[in-house]
Design an enzyme around this catalytic site. Sequence first.
Site, PDB file in Angstrom:
ATOM      1  N   SER A  22       0.856  -1.190   0.000  1.00  0.00           N
ATOM      2  CA  SER A  22       0.000   0.000   0.000  1.00  0.00           C
ATOM      3  C   SER A  22       0.892   1.240   0.000  1.00  0.00           C
ATOM      4  CB  SER A  22      -0.880   0.015   1.241  1.00  0.00           C
ATOM      5  OG  SER A  22      -0.051   0.234   2.375  1.00  0.00           O
ATOM      6  N   LYS A  23       0.260   2.365  -0.200  1.00  0.00           N
ATOM      7  CA  LYS A  23       1.003   3.618  -0.213  1.00  0.00           C
ATOM      8  C   LYS A  23       1.663   3.830   1.155  1.00  0.00           C
ATOM      9  CE  LYS A  23       1.159   8.361  -1.280  1.00  0.00           C
ATOM     10  NZ  LYS A  23       2.023   8.591  -0.179  1.00  0.00           N
ATOM     11  N   ARG A  24       0.922   3.439   2.198  1.00  0.00           N
ATOM     12  CA  ARG A  24       1.472   3.631   3.547  1.00  0.00           C
ATOM     13  C   ARG A  24       2.732   2.793   3.778  1.00  0.00           C
ATOM     14  NH1 ARG A  24      -2.475   2.705   8.170  1.00  0.00           N
ATOM     15  NH2 ARG A  24      -0.916   1.320   9.057  1.00  0.00           N
ATOM     16  N   ASP A  41       5.524   4.426   1.943  1.00  0.00           N
ATOM     17  CA  ASP A  41       6.010   5.631   2.642  1.00  0.00           C
ATOM     18  C   ASP A  41       6.941   5.222   3.773  1.00  0.00           C
ATOM     19  OD1 ASP A  41       4.627   7.305   1.026  1.00  0.00           O
ATOM     20  OD2 ASP A  41       2.961   7.660   2.414  1.00  0.00           O
TER      21      ASP A  41
END
Length: 482
Positions: free
Chosen positions: A248-250, A253
């Site tokens: 996921s983007k999280r 990051d």
Amino acid sequence: MRERARFAPSPTGPLHIGGVRTALFNYLIAKKNGGDFILRIEDTDSKRTVKGAEEHIQDSLRWLGLKFDEGPIKQSERKYLYKKCIDELIKKGLAYYAFDTSVELEKMRANANGQFKYNYETRKNMINSFTVSDEEVKSRVKSGGYVVRMVVPEERKVTVNDEIRGSLSFKSNELEDKIIMKSDGMPTYHFANVVDDHDMKITSVVRGEEWLSSLPSHITLYDHFGWNPPKFFHLPLILKSTGQGKLSKRDADEQGHPVFAVQWEESKGFKEFGYTPEGIINYLALLGWKGKDETEKYTLDELIECFESKYINKSGARFDVKKALWINHLHLKDFSSKKILSLSNQAKSLLEKKYEVKVCEEIVDLIKQRLNTVLDVEKEVFVFINQPKSYDSDAIEKITRNTIYDILNFCKLNTELISDPLSLKESLMSFASESQISFGNIMKTLRLCIVGSLSGPDLFKIIEIIGHDETLQRIESLINKI
Ligand code: GLU
């Protein structure tokens, strides 16, 4: 038959790296067989359409060099075709109007503890073409507010074939009479998708494995129309670096890497992180596919040549940012210096202020091997532009002031050697044995003066390029610091 593959994103958000890989595999399957790659925008759900998403999809494909031969074809502009096909199924009795309100449906769901399925059995108790008179159907259709559902026949075995997973069977009784046209008159994803793949003569459908569960409904629709389905390839998920769960983007990051090809709003993409399209394409190809041998570096043309869909993996592929950087490095080091300079405007203008174009390219040749991303170019050429900003403190501990003085004197006396790396090296070697300082020590000290640390490109080449005066200044600067 001419191979035709399509990438069919819904513009419900920015294009994630998983979508980019889907686009790439479609592209490779099409091009491998000399066929067409088509971009279709599946935008029938206007409520979920996100402003700017379609541009982001196209910008990403453009940056990556995945050129489409047809498109973008927008589903929202093809309503007439879906309507014609819906009418055909209704006429054949393979689709029907359903008039149940959301309140009624909610009630059914609540009664069935969330297990409710609109199907061959329950449709008998609902409000639809099967349960109300023809007259009433007509008048209800006139006043609007209905949906159209597909008929899923009772007690059938639905066999679907996935090129990656093989053949799978489903019982039709487990399926639902899916809505194929919504109350706003737009088709649902499932319906428009099947109609378009047929209409566009698509031969291979490559998409994420999350769509595998929809395949039995899609195959049922192909049967209803009497159409031959294309080949299906459901790609495994891209997993987070720990291997557990979808990336996921999280997660990205947290691991300090992007998930978009190009910037989306505040979030930088691989482009802005200094990856090259060549590197990303290559890395994504290896996420879920492996060539016959151990080759890791492929250009897009080489991928087209070597790609074989039978080597696509069934299991999820872990996103490994170190490997992505490594693959990017393999490409950067093989680019021409001219190309590298064209990718880094900052480095180019810094260098060109100081050196002739020929020398700028020579400098880039010296640092190529040290690049992982385009952003490294500016960092790496710094040594040819300016004195070190800082010095490696551990290395400073290891050198002595006397040695720096000796080197300074040597350089002052041997001006002519500075522009001749080979003789400079030889003379420094004899100087080392005469003055009983180890050559290694002399090299370390000189490197620290010039570069500020103990690593970097060929020291004698740097000295040759920055010249005599700058070399002396850098040696003196370090003397002043310790
Ligand atoms: N619109 C679907 C998506 O965004 C496409 C699925 C397919 O390729 O059939 O994932």
